[in-house]
Design a protein around this motif. Structure first.
Motif, PDB file in Angstrom:
ATOM      1  N   LYS A  18       0.827  -1.208   0.000  1.00 30.47           N
ATOM      2  CA  LYS A  18       0.000   0.000   0.000  1.00 30.47           C
ATOM      3  C   LYS A  18       0.860   1.257   0.000  1.00 30.47           C
ATOM      4  CE  LYS A  18      -4.033   2.011   2.201  1.00 30.47           C
ATOM      5  NZ  LYS A  18      -5.118   1.769   3.153  1.00 30.47           N
ATOM      6  N   ARG A  25       1.687   7.772  -6.128  1.00 31.87           N
ATOM      7  CA  ARG A  25       0.713   8.847  -6.362  1.00 31.87           C
ATOM      8  C   ARG A  25       1.231  10.184  -5.834  1.00 31.87           C
ATOM      9  NH1 ARG A  25      -3.363   7.095  -8.958  1.00 31.87           N
ATOM     10  NH2 ARG A  25      -4.242   5.002  -8.666  1.00 31.87           N
ATOM     11  N   TYR A  45      -4.984  -2.980  -4.769  1.00 31.77           N
ATOM     12  CA  TYR A  45      -5.023  -1.524  -4.666  1.00 31.77           C
ATOM     13  C   TYR A  45      -5.327  -0.877  -6.013  1.00 31.77           C
ATOM     14  CZ  TYR A  45      -2.920  -2.669  -0.228  1.00 31.77           C
ATOM     15  OH  TYR A  45      -2.682  -3.217   1.005  1.00 31.77           O
ATOM     16  N   ASP A  46      -5.858   0.320  -5.935  1.00 29.46           N
ATOM     17  CA  ASP A  46      -6.225   1.070  -7.136  1.00 29.46           C
ATOM     18  C   ASP A  46      -4.957   1.603  -7.802  1.00 29.46           C
ATOM     19  OD1 ASP A  46      -7.298   2.641  -9.095  1.00 29.46           O
ATOM     20  OD2 ASP A  46      -8.295   4.055  -7.744  1.00 29.46           O
ATOM     21  N   ILE A  47      -4.640   1.099  -8.987  1.00 34.76           N
ATOM     22  CA  ILE A  47      -3.433   1.543  -9.692  1.00 34.76           C
ATOM     23  C   ILE A  47      -3.783   2.313 -10.965  1.00 34.76           C
ATOM     24  CG2 ILE A  47      -1.957  -0.264  -8.734  1.00 34.76           C
ATOM     25  CD1 ILE A  47      -2.332  -1.798 -11.388  1.00 34.76           C
ATOM     26  N   ARG A  48      -5.049   2.714 -11.077  1.00 34.65           N
ATOM     27  CA  ARG A  48      -5.445   3.483 -12.261  1.00 34.65           C
ATOM     28  C   ARG A  48      -4.634   4.773 -12.340  1.00 34.65           C
ATOM     29  NH1 ARG A  48     -11.808   3.592 -11.119  1.00 34.65           N
ATOM     30  NH2 ARG A  48     -10.888   3.872  -9.031  1.00 34.65           N
ATOM     31  N   GLU A 166      -8.970  11.676   2.881  1.00 34.37           N
ATOM     32  CA  GLU A 166      -9.398  10.596   2.001  1.00 34.37           C
ATOM     33  C   GLU A 166      -9.949   9.420   2.802  1.00 34.37           C
ATOM     34  OE1 GLU A 166      -9.857   8.512  -1.750  1.00 34.37           O
ATOM     35  OE2 GLU A 166      -9.934  10.575  -1.011  1.00 34.37           O
ATOM     36  N   ARG A 248     -11.669  -3.836  -0.296  1.00 38.81           N
ATOM     37  CA  ARG A 248     -10.884  -2.802  -0.969  1.00 38.81           C
ATOM     38  C   ARG A 248     -11.127  -1.435  -0.332  1.00 38.81           C
ATOM     39  NH1 ARG A 248      -8.396  -4.989  -5.290  1.00 38.81           N
ATOM     40  NH2 ARG A 248      -9.258  -6.946  -6.071  1.00 38.81           N
ATOM     41  N   ASN A 249     -12.288  -1.269   0.274  1.00 39.09           N
ATOM     42  CA  ASN A 249     -12.560  -0.075   1.064  1.00 39.09           C
ATOM     43  C   ASN A 249     -12.951  -0.527   2.471  1.00 39.09           C
ATOM     44  OD1 ASN A 249     -13.243   2.370   2.202  1.00 39.09           O
ATOM     45  ND2 ASN A 249     -15.087   2.673   0.985  1.00 39.09           N
TER      46      ASN A 249
END
Length: 377
Positions: A18, A25, A45-48, A166, A248-249
């Motif tokens: 993480k 980011r 994890y969000d890798i967008r 966040e 994920r959340n």
């Protein structure tokens, strides 16, 4: 624009995985950033929007296969470093650190020590210190040990970063789906791993639930938890325990909780502990190596003695340490004034670990590293 390469074995659920994504980011607006992983399966994890390269070199059983993997990882990393001209290569965890060292290229090598378990291999730590331009430790205790035991003058400490706004936003994004409509919930979070000591948590909770029948226990994390579910049934608390699986959340679940309990016998810097505290959840933790004492001290939460690393899934075997943890939890839950104090203290302490201070630390080191002709001692 300076180029930073981040190296991590995978992006499964875990602390340093993480931190790697968060680091990417945070650095992305200021540097050209690329993440290299050895295995892209089960990304949690969000890798967008991030550049991620998979070497397709997952871990393999057997000594010869492992050694061959090290060679191939080093070779592929060397190609990436050379072709893209990276200035800094920052690796997270032992296997990524090894690949970083054995690869060549002009990139300065930063090696991350993210868990006290990494310190169990003195020969490896000595090797890391010899070849690193900087050794980044997630706790002050680890940094001191690396410096004092191995003479590593390039060891620095940087605690993990947390975006408080966040975390709060995500906590409000959805409702936690739980099997109970009411009751006080104890929570802990982490993958199914013996180091988390979840059998201690279940046994202590059995005593808590007997004294306070409205209490429930929620364990958030990836894994089957078969032995733990069997232990819960053997303790007669299975209807009061929920294993949520990977979330994920996880923040709506943390926010719904009354108390965070950490029973690990080894940590580095426990992310989930601070994330819960950021949502005003009071914390009780084992005084394990390392992290909880630095985070909680004597003011921001409650420390109890560390517990045995030997897994014991026999429901009739309850240790004095497990009884002590249960007594501590019961005493706290029954004292609303102390609960209110620790809710406020938890939020205050979590606010010390900001993404802004983390970014400032990394940017300062990038500047120092690239302005020095040689960092190794």
């Amino acid at each position: 624009m300076k180029k930073v390469l981040l190296i991590v074995p995978a992006l499964h659920q875990g602390g340093f995985e993480k931190v790697c994504v968060v680091t990417a980011r945070l650095l992305q607006p200021y540097y050209q950033v690329k993440i290299v992983i050895f295995d892209s399966r089960d990304i949690a994890y969000d890798i967008r929007g991030l550049e991620v390269a998979d070497l397709h070199l997952a871990s393999r059983p057997g000594r010869i296969a492992k050694l061959w993997n090290v060679v191939k990882r080093g070779y592929k990393l060397n190609q990436i470093k050379r072709d893209d001209g990276f200035d800094i290569a920052y690796s997270f965890g032992p296997t990524a650190n090894i690949a970083n060292i054995v690869s060549f290229g002009r990139a300065k090598k930063w090696l991350g020590i993210r868990s006290y378990m990494d310190m169990d291999n003195p020969r490896q730590i000595r090797w890391f210190c010899k070849h690193a331009d900087r050794v980044i430790c997630c706790s002050e205790q680890i940094r001191q040990e690396v410096q004092e035991k191995y003479g590593c003058k390039n060891a620095v400490m940087l605690p993990n970063p947390f975006d408080m706004r966040e975390i709060e936003r995500l906590a409000e994004k959805e409702e936690a789906s739980l099997p109970w409509e009411e009751g006080r919930i104890l929570v802990s979070m982490g993958r199914e791993d013996v180091v988390k000591g979840f059998w201690h948590l279940l046994k202590s909770f059995a005593l808590v639930h007997k004294a306070l029948p409205d209490t429930k226990l929620m364990i958030i994390g990836q894994g089957e938890y078969t032995e733990y579910k069997e232990l819960a049934a053997g303790l007669g608390i299975d209807e009061a325990v929920c294993f949520t699986g990977l979330k994920r959340n996880p923040y709506p679940y943390l926010k719904r909780s009354s108390l965070y309990v950490l029973t690990s016998y080894n940590e580095g810097f426990p992310n989930a502990l601070v994330e819960a505290m950021a949502l005003g959840v009071p914390a009780v933790s084992t005084d394990c190596m390392t992290g909880p004492r630095e985070i909680l001290g004597s003011e921001y939460g409650i420390l109890v003695p560390n517990m045995s690393p030997e897994a014991d899934f026999e429901p009739e075997n309850i240790t004095e340490e497990e009884r002590k943890l249960a007594e501590t939890i019961i005493s706290l839950l029954e004292d609303e004034e102390r609960m209110a104090h620790y809710r406020e203290a938890a939020r205050k302490r979590a606010g010390d670990y900001t993404t802004e201070s983390y970014l400032a630390g990394i940017q300062g080191w990038i500047s120092d590293t690239l302005n020095c002709s040689g960092m190794r001692e």
